[in-house]
Motif scaffolding. Structure first.
Motif, PDB file in Angstrom:
ATOM      1  N   PRO A  81       0.809  -1.215   0.000  1.00 20.00           N
ATOM      2  CA  PRO A  81       0.000   0.000   0.000  1.00 20.00           C
ATOM      3  C   PRO A  81       0.850   1.277   0.000  1.00 20.00           C
ATOM      4  N   GLY A  82       0.514   2.151  -0.916  1.00 12.49           N
ATOM      5  CA  GLY A  82       1.220   3.414  -1.062  1.00 12.49           C
ATOM      6  C   GLY A  82       2.334   3.380  -2.084  1.00 12.49           C
ATOM      7  N   ASP A  83       2.757   2.180  -2.512  1.00 14.40           N
ATOM      8  CA  ASP A  83       3.836   2.088  -3.496  1.00 14.40           C
ATOM      9  C   ASP A  83       3.338   2.456  -4.889  1.00 14.40           C
ATOM     10  N   HIS A  84       4.224   3.070  -5.645  1.00 13.08           N
ATOM     11  CA  HIS A  84       3.948   3.502  -7.013  1.00 13.08           C
ATOM     12  C   HIS A  84       4.984   2.823  -7.903  1.00 13.08           C
ATOM     13  N   LEU A  85       4.536   1.975  -8.821  1.00 16.35           N
ATOM     14  CA  LEU A  85       5.433   1.216  -9.693  1.00 16.35           C
ATOM     15  C   LEU A  85       5.281   1.694 -11.132  1.00 16.35           C
ATOM     16  N   VAL A  86       6.387   1.912 -11.792  1.00 17.23           N
ATOM     17  CA  VAL A  86       6.361   2.241 -13.219  1.00 17.23           C
ATOM     18  C   VAL A  86       6.351   0.920 -13.968  1.00 17.23           C
ATOM     19  N   ILE A  87       5.360   0.742 -14.826  1.00 21.26           N
ATOM     20  CA  ILE A  87       5.211  -0.517 -15.562  1.00 21.26           C
ATOM     21  C   ILE A  87       6.237  -0.567 -16.691  1.00 21.26           C
ATOM     22  N   PRO A  88       6.994  -1.667 -16.792  1.00 28.80           N
ATOM     23  CA  PRO A  88       7.998  -1.764 -17.858  1.00 28.80           C
ATOM     24  C   PRO A  88       7.340  -1.768 -19.235  1.00 28.80           C
ATOM     25  N   ARG A  89       8.062  -1.277 -20.213  1.00 30.75           N
ATOM     26  CA  ARG A  89       7.529  -1.225 -21.577  1.00 30.75           C
ATOM     27  C   ARG A  89       7.817  -2.522 -22.328  1.00 30.75           C
ATOM     28  N   THR A  90       7.860  -3.609 -21.586  1.00 34.17           N
ATOM     29  CA  THR A  90       8.069  -4.944 -22.147  1.00 34.17           C
ATOM     30  C   THR A  90       6.920  -5.832 -21.671  1.00 34.17           C
ATOM     31  N   ARG A  91       6.859  -7.044 -22.197  1.00 33.78           N
ATOM     32  CA  ARG A  91       5.843  -7.989 -21.712  1.00 33.78           C
ATOM     33  C   ARG A  91       6.029  -8.153 -20.212  1.00 33.78           C
ATOM     34  N   HIS A  92       4.941  -8.236 -19.491  1.00 31.14           N
ATOM     35  CA  HIS A  92       5.009  -8.332 -18.038  1.00 31.14           C
ATOM     36  C   HIS A  92       3.757  -9.000 -17.507  1.00 31.14           C
ATOM     37  N   ARG A  93       3.768  -9.298 -16.208  1.00 27.34           N
ATOM     38  CA  ARG A  93       2.618  -9.906 -15.545  1.00 27.34           C
ATOM     39  C   ARG A  93       2.451  -9.264 -14.188  1.00 27.34           C
ATOM     40  N   LEU A  94       1.267  -9.441 -13.606  1.00 23.30           N
ATOM     41  CA  LEU A  94       0.968  -8.921 -12.279  1.00 23.30           C
ATOM     42  C   LEU A  94       0.343 -10.043 -11.465  1.00 23.30           C
ATOM     43  N   ASP A  95       0.905 -10.303 -10.282  1.00 27.83           N
ATOM     44  CA  ASP A  95       0.400 -11.358  -9.411  1.00 27.83           C
ATOM     45  C   ASP A  95       0.043 -10.784  -8.051  1.00 27.83           C
ATOM     46  N   ALA A  96      -1.079 -11.245  -7.490  1.00 28.39           N
ATOM     47  CA  ALA A  96      -1.503 -10.829  -6.155  1.00 28.39           C
ATOM     48  C   ALA A  96      -0.880 -11.768  -5.124  1.00 28.39           C
ATOM     49  N   LEU A  97      -0.065 -11.206  -4.236  1.00 27.50           N
ATOM     50  CA  LEU A  97       0.542 -11.977  -3.154  1.00 27.50           C
ATOM     51  C   LEU A  97      -0.367 -11.991  -1.934  1.00 27.50           C
ATOM     52  N   ALA A  98      -1.372 -11.125  -1.944  1.00 24.95           N
ATOM     53  CA  ALA A  98      -2.439 -11.034  -0.943  1.00 24.95           C
ATOM     54  C   ALA A  98      -3.630 -10.418  -1.679  1.00 24.95           C
ATOM     55  N   ASP A  99      -4.819 -10.476  -1.106  1.00 21.18           N
ATOM     56  CA  ASP A  99      -5.952  -9.786  -1.725  1.00 21.18           C
ATOM     57  C   ASP A  99      -5.542  -8.328  -1.924  1.00 21.18           C
ATOM     58  N   SER A 100      -5.642  -7.832  -3.157  1.00 30.03           N
ATOM     59  CA  SER A 100      -5.055  -6.537  -3.498  1.00 30.03           C
ATOM     60  C   SER A 100      -5.953  -5.697  -4.388  1.00 30.03           C
ATOM     61  N   ALA A 101      -5.754  -4.388  -4.288  1.00 26.95           N
ATOM     62  CA  ALA A 101      -6.405  -3.433  -5.182  1.00 26.95           C
ATOM     63  C   ALA A 101      -5.334  -2.453  -5.647  1.00 26.95           C
ATOM     64  N   VAL A 102      -5.273  -2.228  -6.952  1.00 27.39           N
ATOM     65  CA  VAL A 102      -4.279  -1.329  -7.532  1.00 27.39           C
ATOM     66  C   VAL A 102      -4.981  -0.362  -8.488  1.00 27.39           C
ATOM     67  N   LEU A 103      -4.379   0.809  -8.652  1.00 25.37           N
ATOM     68  CA  LEU A 103      -4.876   1.778  -9.624  1.00 25.37           C
ATOM     69  C   LEU A 103      -3.897   1.799 -10.788  1.00 25.37           C
ATOM     70  N   LEU A 104      -4.364   1.347 -11.946  1.00 27.58           N
ATOM     71  CA  LEU A 104      -3.572   1.344 -13.172  1.00 27.58           C
ATOM     72  C   LEU A 104      -3.837   2.649 -13.907  1.00 27.58           C
ATOM     73  N   THR A 105      -2.781   3.387 -14.222  1.00 30.20           N
ATOM     74  CA  THR A 105      -2.902   4.627 -14.990  1.00 30.20           C
ATOM     75  C   THR A 105      -2.135   4.442 -16.287  1.00 30.20           C
ATOM     76  N   VAL A 106      -2.812   4.683 -17.411  1.00 26.79           N
ATOM     77  CA  VAL A 106      -2.237   4.499 -18.737  1.00 26.79           C
ATOM     78  C   VAL A 106      -2.494   5.752 -19.564  1.00 26.79           C
ATOM     79  N   VAL A 107      -1.495   6.151 -20.342  1.00 29.12           N
ATOM     80  CA  VAL A 107      -1.666   7.254 -21.288  1.00 29.12           C
ATOM     81  C   VAL A 107      -1.530   6.668 -22.679  1.00 29.12           C
ATOM     82  N   LYS A 108      -2.576   6.858 -23.492  1.00 25.59           N
ATOM     83  CA  LYS A 108      -2.558   6.361 -24.865  1.00 25.59           C
ATOM     84  C   LYS A 108      -2.918   7.499 -25.800  1.00 25.59           C
ATOM     85  N   PRO A 109      -2.314   7.532 -26.968  1.00 30.47           N
ATOM     86  CA  PRO A 109      -2.678   8.563 -27.939  1.00 30.47           C
ATOM     87  C   PRO A 109      -4.131   8.397 -28.377  1.00 30.47           C
ATOM     88  N   VAL A 110      -4.786   9.501 -28.635  1.00 28.98           N
ATOM     89  CA  VAL A 110      -6.160   9.468 -29.156  1.00 28.98           C
ATOM     90  C   VAL A 110      -6.225  10.343 -30.400  1.00 28.98           C
TER      91      VAL A 110
END
Length: 114
Positions: A81-110
């Motif tokens: 909780p409180g950590d901010h992770l920059v998502i790598p620009r490569t293939r990746h995965r996300l695993d829950a080590l405990a019941d978790s809630a995350v806020l994903l922020t993405v910027v895409k061209p429109v």
């Protein structure tokens, strides 16, 4: 102006994830296809996650509740909780080590050029 409680939304989405066979639930907080900025609250039950997938482009993950592991072929990062992770620009995965809630922020061209 619009106000939303991410804490309350996390509780709601975790409840939905617990009853879902996939062990996950998500809710768009802001954005959509007509916006460059998109924010999605993702709830994951311990032992579940998002399988390896392509990078969405410029993106970050803010851990609201629980513990997660973000990993790619070269490294892994754990978030609490409180950590901010920059998502790598490569293939990746996300695993829950405990019941978790995350806020994903993405910027895409429109626009018509996309």
């Amino acid at each position: 102006m619009e106000k939303i409680s991410l804490t309350a939304l996390a509780r709601q989405e975790l409840a939905s994830a617990r009853s879902a066979g996939s062990g996950r639930s998500a809710h768009t907080v802001y954005g959509g296809h007509e916006h460059a900025l998109r924010q999605t609250l993702i709830a994951l039950i311990e032992g579940h996650g998002l399988d390896e997938h392509e990078s969405p482009g410029e993106a970050t993950l803010h851990v609201i509740e629980g513990r997660v592991r973000l990993s790619n072929a070269e490294a892994s990062w754990e978030g609490s909780p409180g950590d901010h992770l920059v998502i790598p620009r490569t293939r990746h995965r996300l695993d829950a080590l405990a019941d978790s809630a995350v806020l994903l922020t993405v910027v895409k061209p429109v626009g018509p050029h996309v």
